[in-house]
Design a protein around this motif. Structure first.
Motif, PDB file in Angstrom:
ATOM      1  N   ILE A 118      -6.430 -55.149   4.623  1.00  0.00           N
ATOM      2  CA  ILE A 118      -6.233 -54.150   5.676  1.00  0.00           C
ATOM      3  C   ILE A 118      -6.606 -54.715   7.049  1.00  0.00           C
ATOM      4  CG2 ILE A 118      -8.545 -53.096   5.661  1.00  0.00           C
ATOM      5  CD1 ILE A 118      -7.030 -50.351   5.568  1.00  0.00           C
ATOM      6  N   ALA A 119      -7.350 -55.839   7.050  1.00  0.00           N
ATOM      7  CA  ALA A 119      -7.794 -56.453   8.310  1.00  0.00           C
ATOM      8  C   ALA A 119      -6.937 -57.650   8.726  1.00  0.00           C
ATOM      9  CB  ALA A 119      -9.253 -56.892   8.184  1.00  0.00           C
ATOM     10  N   PRO A 134     -10.130 -40.541   1.595  1.00  0.00           N
ATOM     11  CA  PRO A 134      -8.878 -40.905   2.275  1.00  0.00           C
ATOM     12  C   PRO A 134      -8.683 -42.402   2.455  1.00  0.00           C
ATOM     13  CG  PRO A 134     -10.460 -39.910   3.802  1.00  0.00           C
ATOM     14  CD  PRO A 134     -11.002 -39.703   2.431  1.00  0.00           C
ATOM     15  N   GLY A 135      -9.777 -43.165   2.556  1.00  0.00           N
ATOM     16  CA  GLY A 135      -9.641 -44.598   2.773  1.00  0.00           C
ATOM     17  C   GLY A 135      -9.202 -45.367   1.551  1.00  0.00           C
ATOM     18  N   ASN A 136      -9.301 -44.767   0.375  1.00  0.00           N
ATOM     19  CA  ASN A 136      -8.952 -45.476  -0.851  1.00  0.00           C
ATOM     20  C   ASN A 136      -7.447 -45.596  -1.068  1.00  0.00           C
ATOM     21  OD1 ASN A 136     -11.547 -46.108  -1.703  1.00  0.00           O
ATOM     22  ND2 ASN A 136     -11.831 -44.119  -2.706  1.00  0.00           N
ATOM     23  N   GLY A 137      -6.676 -44.691  -0.480  1.00  0.00           N
ATOM     24  CA  GLY A 137      -5.220 -44.741  -0.631  1.00  0.00           C
ATOM     25  C   GLY A 137      -4.624 -46.038  -0.130  1.00  0.00           C
ATOM     26  N   PRO A 138      -4.851 -46.377   1.167  1.00  0.00           N
ATOM     27  CA  PRO A 138      -4.319 -47.645   1.679  1.00  0.00           C
ATOM     28  C   PRO A 138      -4.853 -48.865   0.925  1.00  0.00           C
ATOM     29  CG  PRO A 138      -4.966 -46.217   3.494  1.00  0.00           C
ATOM     30  CD  PRO A 138      -5.446 -45.554   2.232  1.00  0.00           C
ATOM     31  N   ALA A 190      -4.073 -53.437  -2.844  1.00  0.00           N
ATOM     32  CA  ALA A 190      -4.434 -54.111  -4.101  1.00  0.00           C
ATOM     33  C   ALA A 190      -3.203 -54.336  -4.969  1.00  0.00           C
ATOM     34  CB  ALA A 190      -5.466 -53.269  -4.858  1.00  0.00           C
ATOM     35  N   GLY A 191      -2.325 -53.344  -5.048  1.00  0.00           N
ATOM     36  CA  GLY A 191      -1.095 -53.480  -5.822  1.00  0.00           C
ATOM     37  C   GLY A 191      -0.152 -54.508  -5.224  1.00  0.00           C
ATOM     38  N   ILE A 192      -0.079 -54.535  -3.895  1.00  0.00           N
ATOM     39  CA  ILE A 192       0.812 -55.475  -3.201  1.00  0.00           C
ATOM     40  C   ILE A 192       0.328 -56.911  -3.382  1.00  0.00           C
ATOM     41  CG2 ILE A 192       1.519 -56.213  -0.884  1.00  0.00           C
ATOM     42  CD1 ILE A 192       1.664 -53.129  -0.241  1.00  0.00           C
TER      43      ILE A 192
END
Length: 463
Positions: A341-342, A422-426, A431-433
């Protein structure tokens, strides 16, 4: 050729144009990610079923007849898609579009083989590369702008006038260049081809849906039917005097290697073109338009490199070009498998651009070299084989990528304490990507291994 290239560009643009729109369509149609990916995979599934028949059609109908039929399907499918009120109608429209592209792509390759001398085909395939690679590459950028300013329907409203122009231009200038021999149509070959290619693609596509994945009855049954159907199809073609698809083309080693190169490259490209927009939109929270802009430089670089690679192949061959391309692809995918995400957007742009450069170094030289080794009587069959495996690879690549991505997301969510945070969705999406890119690395390594066996086919000295 202008008519063919225009129509082919829109056909390939439509192949990935909806990737950026998938996130919007998931919310708009109230469907899951695995259901939404059928708008891409279903399109490729239809191509995988219809393209194998194209070698037969090229021997039954004139160039003009096939061109007109292709454009009618493409225009009708695009119009229905533009007016589609929901997922079901849009899915039907995608299948109609695929029918048009299934006729167009082999026709385009066969035309090049017939009218352009072998020693100049690298440059010609570089132009075709602008259609086959650049159209899917710039699709997300154009789609993002349309979604930002208008709506997803305009993806198809934009395509429609270009198809109409191609149709009118072709009606005026298209000539009949193919030899019509009208070989016997074998119904059993058609049936087993459909069961084989369709069953395998359907199995891969279904594996990403719901719980159970690869172990569900639907997936296992479809895979068994597909493998058996394909085996019977192959055996039948090898025994027939006038097969629907002349598989003896694989007796030419560089055609086989070239086909494998394209097969692996398509798996890599279309899986990456599916998961990267999802990463940018779902993982980083970017808009569709910004996502398109991030992916634009890679598309532009690809457009520049493909004709250059075609001319390099014509002049110097491909001994080091293709292996070097696969090295670039493998290293780039390794970096992409570590995105978080960073991760800076600038790095994503550089990595995507490197991936597109690597693909341009592999695709067109491999295709031109492979087809150059075939004798003229195998041109329709060689085009049909390569295009069939391209669509099969695209469907497998997108389906497996989504399947692995979904599995990675589910695994991540099982390990978190607060699933509603809410932060776990992204983070789950990312992780899947990451897992999907690891799959791509494995494919790239296999492709790199085969790349070292590729040799230049000299005109007039086909093996």
């Amino acid at each position: 050729m202008i008519s063919l290239l225009l129509a082919g560009f829109i056909g390939m643009f439509n192949e990935t144009a909806l990737n950026v729109a998938l996130s919007d369509l998931i919310d708009l149609f109230h469907i899951s990610a695995s259901t939404a990916q059928w708008l891409t995979t279903g399109y490729l599934l239809a191509l995988g079923i219809l393209v194998p028949i194209s070698g037969l059609l090229l021997q039954w109908f004139s160039t003009r007849q096939l061109f007109i039929a292709s454009l009618i399907f493409s225009i009708l499918g695009t119009l229905v898609a533009a007016l589609a009120p929901g997922f079901e109608i849009l899915m039907i429209a995608r299948v109609i579009q695929a029918a048009g592209v299934a006729l167009m792509l082999p026709l385009m390759f066969n035309t090049v083989l017939v009218i352009i001398p072998a020693e100049k085909r690298g440059g010609a395939y570089g132009l075709i590369g602008l259609v086959l690679v650049v159209a899917p590459a710039v699709g997300p950028t154009i789609t993002g702008l349309l979604i930002e300013k208008l709506s997803w329907n305009w993806i198809f409203w934009l395509s429609l006038p270009i198809l109409v122009i191609s149709f009118l231009f072709g009606m005026r200038f298209m000539q009949n260049i193919s030899t019509i021999t009208k070989p016997k149509i074998d119904i059993f070959s058609l049936i087993f081809s459909t069961l084989g290619f369709g069953g395998i693609v359907f199995a891969f596509s279904s594996a990403g849906e719901g719980e159970g994945g690869w172990g569900t009855t639907k997936v296992v049954f479809s895979m068994v039917v597909g493998v058996l159907g394909l085996m019977i199809f192959i055996i039948r073609q090898l025994k027939m005097k006038q097969p629907m698809m002349e598989l003896r083309a694989f007796r030419h080693p560089m055609f086989t290697i070239g086909t494998l190169m394209i097969f692996f490259t398509l798996i890599l490209m279309l899986s990456a073109m599916l998961v990267l927009p999802i990463y940018l939109i779902r993982g980083l929270g970017l808009s569709a338009f910004t996502t398109g802009l991030v992916l634009l430089p890679g598309g532009i670089l690809n457009a520049i490199m493909l004709p250059i690679m075609g001319r390099v192949f014509d002049k110097f061959g491909l001994k080091w070009v293709v292996p070097s391309g696969y090295v670039i692809i493998t290293v780039t995918l390794w970096f992409l498998s570590g995105i978080t995400i960073a991760t800076p957007l600038a790095l994503i742009i550089v990595l995507h651009s490197c991936l597109m450069i690597g693909i341009s170094m592999v695709w067109m030289p491999s295709q031109a070299n492979g087809l150059n080794q075939l004798p003229p009587e195998l041109y329709p069959h060689g085009s049909a084989i390569m295009n069939t495996l391209q669509q099969l690879a695209g469907a497998i690549g997108t389906a497996v990528a989504v399947s692995i991505m979904t599995g990675g997301m589910n695994s991540f969510m099982k390990d978190v304490a607060d699933k509603a945070a809410p932060g776990n969705g992204p983070l789950a999406w990312i992780a899947g990507i990451q897992d999907a890119f690891i799959f791509a690395i494995v494919v790239a390594i296999v492709g790199l291994f085969f790349a070292f066996f590729i040799k230049r086919v000299h005109v007039g000295k086909q093996q």
